[in-house]
Design an enzyme around this catalytic site. Sequence first.
Site, short mmCIF file in Angstrom:
data_model
loop_
_atom_site.label_atom_id
_atom_site.label_comp_id
_atom_site.label_asym_id
_atom_site.label_seq_id
_atom_site.Cartn_x
_atom_site.Cartn_y
_atom_site.Cartn_z
N CYS A 153 -0.49 4.25 2.54
CA CYS A 153 -0.55 4.08 4.00
C CYS A 153 -0.30 2.61 4.32
O CYS A 153 0.80 2.12 4.11
CB CYS A 153 -1.85 4.61 4.58
N SER A 154 -1.30 1.91 4.80
CA SER A 154 -1.03 0.52 5.19
C SER A 154 -2.26 -0.35 4.99
O SER A 154 -2.53 -1.23 5.79
CB SER A 154 -0.59 0.46 6.65
N CYS A 155 -3.02 -0.12 3.91
CA CYS A 155 -4.20 -0.94 3.65
C CYS A 155 -3.76 -2.41 3.53
O CYS A 155 -2.79 -2.72 2.85
CB CYS A 155 -4.88 -0.50 2.36
N CYS B 107 0.89 -1.16 0.00
CA CYS B 107 0.00 0.00 0.00
C CYS B 107 0.92 1.21 0.00
O CYS B 107 1.58 1.48 1.00
CB CYS B 107 -0.93 0.05 1.21
FE FE Z 1 -3.66 2.39 2.36
#
Ligand code: FE
Length: 210
Positions: free
Chosen positions: A114-116, A111
């Site tokens: 961000c951190s999906c 991602c």
């Molecule tokens: Fe994300």
Amino acid sequence: MDHDHDDHLHHEHDSHYSDMQARVRALETLLTRKGLIDPAAVDRIIDTYETKVGPRNGAAVVARAWIDPTYAEWLARDATHAIVSLGFGERHGTRMRAIFNTPEVHNLVVCTLCSCYPWAVLGLPPVWYKSPAYRSRAVIDPRSVLAEFGVDLPAEKKIRVWDSTAELRYLVIPERPAGTEGLSEEALAALVSRDAMIGTAIVRLPEQIR
Ligand code: FE
């Protein structure tokens, strides 16, 4: 590369996440000071969810796809519902897509914004998945990143990088290793690591059953 992130949604998601982290840390500090929790025990619990409990769901999906071609076809066509059918639901509104490794193509998930991460099938994301280094380099130089994870792919093998979003998350279906024809669905699932379902590992047969 398809990245259809909605910037507004993403900023909300990011600030919500860091706010949550700050609150969790404050609570952990308070409970530790009062002698109510042991930080080492908390670390062990988090590690369990990161590497054992969460990813077992995804491993069950992979093992089913390996033994059942009809399920694999459904997973390729409509991963969201094929995954829910095994009892693993994403939060409302999140769609899943399963991407299949083949002899020609290796898939890697990141991602960039961000951190999906596909929580329902993989649990908590590892720290490196959220790091700026992984998020940028996975896209620019995936082959070197994979080499650092110990995955040396032949030069002719293509690497496809998939950028997760809040709305669409990916599960890599690794290649089934040769020599696993006689294994049960449970034994197959036990071979599938979290990293193999992100694309930073491949599934190998351990020495003892080779
Ligand atoms: Fe994300």
